[in-house]
Write a protein that holds these residues in place. Sequence first.
Motif, PDB file in Angstrom:
ATOM      1  N   TYR A 101       0.660  -1.141   0.135  1.00  0.00           N
ATOM      2  CA  TYR A 101      -0.246  -0.257  -0.001  1.00  0.00           C
ATOM      3  C   TYR A 101       0.699   1.219   0.018  1.00  0.00           C
ATOM      4  O   TYR A 101       0.552   2.376  -0.637  1.00  0.00           O
ATOM      5  CB  TYR A 101      -1.060  -0.115   1.139  1.00  0.00           C
ATOM      6  CG  TYR A 101      -1.756  -1.262   1.115  1.00  0.00           C
ATOM      7  CD1 TYR A 101      -2.531  -1.479  -0.016  1.00  0.00           C
ATOM      8  CD2 TYR A 101      -2.116  -1.971   2.278  1.00  0.00           C
ATOM      9  CE1 TYR A 101      -3.491  -2.701   0.105  1.00  0.00           C
ATOM     10  CE2 TYR A 101      -2.612  -3.252   2.145  1.00  0.00           C
ATOM     11  CZ  TYR A 101      -3.554  -3.343   1.074  1.00  0.00           C
ATOM     12  OH  TYR A 101      -4.316  -4.535   1.224  1.00  0.00           O
ATOM     13  N   ASP A 102       2.112   1.200   0.794  1.00  0.00           N
ATOM     14  CA  ASP A 102       2.740   2.549   0.475  1.00  0.00           C
ATOM     15  C   ASP A 102       3.425   2.820  -0.703  1.00  0.00           C
ATOM     16  O   ASP A 102       3.381   3.738  -0.963  1.00  0.00           O
ATOM     17  CB  ASP A 102       3.787   2.556   1.777  1.00  0.00           C
ATOM     18  CG  ASP A 102       3.231   2.345   3.394  1.00  0.00           C
ATOM     19  OD1 ASP A 102       2.116   2.900   3.649  1.00  0.00           O
ATOM     20  OD2 ASP A 102       4.017   1.690   4.131  1.00  0.00           O
ATOM     21  N   VAL A 132      -6.376   3.066  -0.199  1.00  0.00           N
ATOM     22  CA  VAL A 132      -5.252   2.728   0.800  1.00  0.00           C
ATOM     23  C   VAL A 132      -5.592   3.588   2.203  1.00  0.00           C
ATOM     24  O   VAL A 132      -5.098   2.863   3.459  1.00  0.00           O
ATOM     25  CB  VAL A 132      -3.766   3.647   0.232  1.00  0.00           C
ATOM     26  CG1 VAL A 132      -2.903   3.596   1.162  1.00  0.00           C
ATOM     27  CG2 VAL A 132      -3.525   2.667  -1.012  1.00  0.00           C
ATOM     28  N   ALA A 133      -6.033   4.771   2.227  1.00  0.00           N
ATOM     29  CA  ALA A 133      -6.324   5.362   3.663  1.00  0.00           C
ATOM     30  C   ALA A 133      -7.397   4.602   4.403  1.00  0.00           C
ATOM     31  O   ALA A 133      -7.270   4.239   5.689  1.00  0.00           O
ATOM     32  CB  ALA A 133      -7.022   6.679   3.443  1.00  0.00           C
ATOM     33  N   VAL A 135      -8.049   1.227   4.073  1.00  0.00           N
ATOM     34  CA  VAL A 135      -7.308  -0.208   4.485  1.00  0.00           C
ATOM     35  C   VAL A 135      -6.401   0.315   5.817  1.00  0.00           C
ATOM     36  O   VAL A 135      -6.595  -0.593   6.663  1.00  0.00           O
ATOM     37  CB  VAL A 135      -6.403  -0.693   3.440  1.00  0.00           C
ATOM     38  CG1 VAL A 135      -5.532  -1.990   3.994  1.00  0.00           C
ATOM     39  CG2 VAL A 135      -7.313  -1.298   2.472  1.00  0.00           C
ATOM     40  N   LYS A 136      -5.644   1.222   5.570  1.00  0.00           N
ATOM     41  CA  LYS A 136      -4.692   1.607   6.794  1.00  0.00           C
ATOM     42  C   LYS A 136      -5.669   1.950   8.274  1.00  0.00           C
ATOM     43  O   LYS A 136      -5.269   1.626   9.233  1.00  0.00           O
ATOM     44  CB  LYS A 136      -3.977   2.675   6.339  1.00  0.00           C
ATOM     45  CG  LYS A 136      -2.800   2.283   5.631  1.00  0.00           C
ATOM     46  CD  LYS A 136      -1.840   3.403   5.506  1.00  0.00           C
ATOM     47  CE  LYS A 136      -0.721   2.913   4.610  1.00  0.00           C
ATOM     48  NZ  LYS A 136       0.538   3.910   4.486  1.00  0.00           N
ATOM     49  N   LYS A 137      -6.893   2.791   7.928  1.00  0.00           N
ATOM     50  CA  LYS A 137      -7.710   3.206   9.068  1.00  0.00           C
ATOM     51  C   LYS A 137      -8.302   1.729   9.594  1.00  0.00           C
ATOM     52  O   LYS A 137      -8.349   1.884  10.940  1.00  0.00           O
ATOM     53  CB  LYS A 137      -8.782   3.967   8.459  1.00  0.00           C
ATOM     54  CG  LYS A 137      -9.392   4.728   9.471  1.00  0.00           C
ATOM     55  CD  LYS A 137      -8.646   5.510  10.521  1.00  0.00           C
ATOM     56  CE  LYS A 137      -9.602   6.217  11.493  1.00  0.00           C
ATOM     57  NZ  LYS A 137      -8.793   7.255  12.285  1.00  0.00           N
ATOM     58  N   GLY A 139      -7.906  -1.579   8.790  1.00  0.00           N
ATOM     59  CA  GLY A 139      -6.965  -2.941   8.796  1.00  0.00           C
ATOM     60  C   GLY A 139      -7.947  -4.008   8.181  1.00  0.00           C
ATOM     61  O   GLY A 139      -7.716  -5.114   8.214  1.00  0.00           O
ATOM     62  N   TYR A 146     -14.535  -0.185   6.066  1.00  0.00           N
ATOM     63  CA  TYR A 146     -13.700   0.108   4.800  1.00  0.00           C
ATOM     64  C   TYR A 146     -14.299   1.013   4.058  1.00  0.00           C
ATOM     65  O   TYR A 146     -14.088   2.057   3.448  1.00  0.00           O
ATOM     66  CB  TYR A 146     -13.091  -1.287   4.140  1.00  0.00           C
ATOM     67  CG  TYR A 146     -12.628  -1.097   2.840  1.00  0.00           C
ATOM     68  CD1 TYR A 146     -11.380  -0.567   2.870  1.00  0.00           C
ATOM     69  CD2 TYR A 146     -13.525  -1.236   1.717  1.00  0.00           C
ATOM     70  CE1 TYR A 146     -10.752  -0.280   1.377  1.00  0.00           C
ATOM     71  CE2 TYR A 146     -12.963  -1.024   0.292  1.00  0.00           C
ATOM     72  CZ  TYR A 146     -11.458  -0.621   0.350  1.00  0.00           C
ATOM     73  OH  TYR A 146     -10.958  -0.535  -0.896  1.00  0.00           O
TER      74      TYR A 146
END
Length: 610
Positions: A101-102, A132-133, A135-137, A139, A146
């Motif tokens: 993702y990064d 991406v934001a 998924v990171k938020k 998980g 999501y």
Amino acid sequence: MATIQSVKLFASLLISMSLTDVSVASEKQRIEKESDLPRFSYKISEPLEKIVKDKTLFAKTTVKIRADMEGVLEKYEIADKAPHRQYLETLMLLDFLLGNYDEALVKSEKVRALEEKPADKLLAALRLRAMVAAVKKTGSLNTPEYFEHVKQFIDKEISAYSYTVIANDIKSMKASAEVIGEGRLLGGVKDVLQKTVDKNGGNLSSDMAEVLITVRFSLETALPLKKTLIATYGAYLDRNKIEKADIWAARNIALSPTGNYQPVNVAVWDSGVDGKLFPKQLLTDASGKPASIAFDLESKPSKDALYPIPKGLVKQLPILLSRTKGFSDLQSNVDSAEASEVKQLLSSLKSEQFQPTMEQLGLVGNYVHGTHVAGIAVEGNPWARLVNARISFDYKLQPNPCPSLALSKRGALAHQAYVDFFKKNKVRVVNMSWGGSVKDGESSLESCGIGKTTEERKKLARTYFEIEKKALIKAFSSAPEILFITAAGNSNSDSSFGEFIPSSIVLPNLLTVGAVDKAGDEAPFTSYGPTVKVHANGYQVESYLPGGSRVALSGTSMASPNVANLAAKILAVKPSLKPEEVIAIIQETAEETSDGRRKLINPIKAIQKL
């Protein structure tokens, strides 16, 4: 080889995202033409539908594809940013699918800094950045939490931008989400990609491999987000029901049916014109019949002024024509019965229905194109005398006929025959809303299973392309008294880098046109480049369909006849002008935008200058 230059929503299977690399170019080899991009081929041992559905198999299949794309970006500097973006877009999709993702986010930010069109700079990779934001938020992927975070991210970002800048793009994004469906995605894999692989001994080219990756990405990310995206974009549009300013109403000028004007013969070199709609503007021959010339898909003479509808589809023609309005309404975010029918048809399409449905839509798209263009070309000019020059465009998912030396030679002869016909009928202005390229030829050869290797296809495509390009140049040059006007193209790329013909050809009697919307803002699809000298309205332009109904369509196909319209009016006022002089007047009275990217025609100033 020729394809029409209008936007077809039914062909937009996927939502695009743009990227550009910023690596140092001085150490790289420079690629000046699209046809010089490296080609690769991959041996496919499993059914493609299985590959796009199986995460592990997909990851294994794309290892070499990824390495080749990264190698191209490391070794070459590409003159046009469009193919450069395409490589990086595909790598970004792979990053997301593999959970990197990064890395995907880093690539998405590069494009925001390097995009050129205002809306693209703001909206580049919007959906991916939101995913991406989310998924990171959370998980998680494709969960209610999501979806909610994706919605909040997109809504917050687009709400901060000027509506007039991004409105057209948001409408297109909403329309793309509304018509996407698993059947369409898998149908494309089965009826286009798999058939191509089967014809080429199990090999798939790098160009088609990129499509395979995009399909996998859409299945995993776009389909689950469909309702979220429609709701988010729809809510934004509902909050901003603002009509963009129309600059064209004040610029346009209609000629009076009486006065000191002269008739001007205008040819629409396109897919055919329904002459019944223009009874007072048709040029007739010595026998009193409408002046018309036509060639079929084999580049052989035809008697049909319009592309003939197969007998089995004649009864379905009304519904097929209504779908043209449905696509238009989707593009404009208009809630209509026609738009609802199109959404239902395409989003619920079964994979086995893909080929016949898409080919029917392609057929009707070709059927209506020339008439729509003609309506724009003669609007407000009772002195225009319309000449129909029908060229035939293939609408099949698998090329029919396939490219060949004989076909290219017949095509070359047909190009000259058209122009000789124009000269015989004293045509002064010709509109050409179509084009083709070397890469188009390569794709057709691959789809037909012609050529044992990518290099052999490259050589064959170049041979066939040069035959037709040289014939076009010779034909245009043989008629210096005729002004030829052509559409830039709808690939959001440099038409000269892509070697699109006619739009990349440089001649004193040829003018290439890009598209803007009714406010003069650059259309997201319009191509550009050194040959694109002026811009005109090409976004949701209303004109006729065969039979007489009026529908708004988009594309540089619609911008080009707006300039042909102006050229014909100029010649009606002053018929002694030469093509170069008409071009000069159009350019001199056009207004350059502050960013220097567009020169907007101004018909009333052009006529006043005379």
